[in-house]
Design an enzyme around this catalytic site. Structure first.
Site, PDB file in Angstrom:
ATOM      1  N   TYR A  19       0.838  -1.206   0.000  1.00  0.00           N
ATOM      2  CA  TYR A  19       0.000   0.000   0.000  1.00  0.00           C
ATOM      3  C   TYR A  19       0.871   1.254   0.000  1.00  0.00           C
ATOM      4  CZ  TYR A  19      -3.057   3.655   1.814  1.00  0.00           C
ATOM      5  OH  TYR A  19      -3.725   4.845   1.995  1.00  0.00           O
ATOM      6  N   GLU A  41     -11.653   5.612   4.858  1.00  0.00           N
ATOM      7  CA  GLU A  41     -11.146   6.459   5.941  1.00  0.00           C
ATOM      8  C   GLU A  41     -12.222   6.692   7.000  1.00  0.00           C
ATOM      9  OE1 GLU A  41      -8.123   7.232   6.531  1.00  0.00           O
ATOM     10  OE2 GLU A  41      -7.119   7.084   4.609  1.00  0.00           O
ATOM     11  N   TRP A  49      -5.330   1.668  10.485  1.00  0.00           N
ATOM     12  CA  TRP A  49      -5.472   1.587   9.025  1.00  0.00           C
ATOM     13  C   TRP A  49      -5.245   0.157   8.544  1.00  0.00           C
ATOM     14  CZ3 TRP A  49      -8.070   3.560   5.418  1.00  0.00           C
ATOM     15  CH2 TRP A  49      -7.714   3.411   4.085  1.00  0.00           C
TER      16      TRP A  49
END
Length: 186
Positions: A19, A41, A49
Site C-alpha cells: 500500500y 477512511e 489503518w
C-alpha cells in the site's frame, strides 16, 4: 541487494508495504477512487489503518465496488445486510454514514462538476509536499484539513473530522508526507 528505506509506519506487513509503495501519497483525481478512500477512511475512524486494509476487499464486495451511485440509493434492507457482514466494520453509524456521504458526494459533483474539482481546489489542484524528515514531523491534522472537514460537515458528511480528512489527503496524494529518506522520494 539494497533494501528500500520506507516510512516507518508501513513496516509491519507486506500488505502495508505494498500500500505504501503503490498507493499512499500518489495523487488521485478520479472520483471513484476518491470516494473509495473517503469511505474507507470514515470506517477507519478510531481503528488502525491496517485493520481497514485487511478488510478492503470485503468492503469492495459489500459496497458494490465503491459505486457511490448505488450506495446513495441503498435500501434499509441492504443496510441491514451490511450490518450482518462480518467481513467489514459493522458499526451502525458508519454504515448509515456511507449512504449519507455517497448522497452528499453526488451533490458536490453536481455543484462542482466532480468531487475531484471540489477537493483539489483546496490545494489549487496540486499536491502539498511537506517534506517531513521523520514520522514525528508528520501531523495528524493541519489548518487545511480543519477547513476541509468543516466544509464537508457543513455539506452533511459524517465521520469526516480533521484527522480523517488529513488521512484522506495523505492517501490520495493531496499531501506528500513520505519521510525524507523514503525511497519514493528518489
Amino acid at each position: 541487494m539494497k533494501t528500500k528505506t520506507r516510512c516507518g509506519w508501513c513496516l509491519s506487513s507486506d500488505l502495508y508495504r505494498k500500500y505504501h509503495d503503490e498507493e499512499w501519497g500518489t495523487a488521485v483525481y478520479d472520483d471513484t477512487t476518491l470516494f473509495e478512500f473517503l469511505l474507507l477512511e470514515t470506517f477507519q475512524a478510531g481503528l488502525s489503518w491496517i485493520t481497514i486494509l485487511n478488510k478492503r476487499e470485503n468492503f469492495r464486495k459489500a459496497f458494490d465496488n465503491f459505486d457511490y451511485q448505488k450506495i446513495a440509493n441503498y435500501s434499509e434492507e441492504k443496510i441491514q445486510e451490511l450490518l450482518l457482514d462480518a467481513g467489514i466494520i459493522r458499526n451502525k453509524l458508519k454504515v448509515y454514514s456511507a449512504v449519507t456521504n455517497a448522497q452528499n458526494f453526488i451533490k458536490i459533483q453536481e455543484e462542482f462538476g466532480s468531487f475531484s474539482k471540489y477537493i483539489w481546489a483546496f490545494t489549487n489542484g496540486r499536491p502539498i509536499d511537506n517534506k517531513p524528515k521523520t514520522l514525528k514531523d508528520v501531523p495528524a491534522t493541519t489548518p487545511l484539513s480543519d477547513a476541509i472537514s468543516k466544509d464537508l460537515k457543513k455539506r452533511g458528511f459524517k465521520f469526516v473530522g480533521s484527522t480523517v480528512v488529513y488521512a484522506h489527503m495523505q492517501a490520495t496524494g493531496m499531501v506528500n508526507d513520505h519521510i525524507a529518506e523514503c525511497w519514493t522520494r528518489t
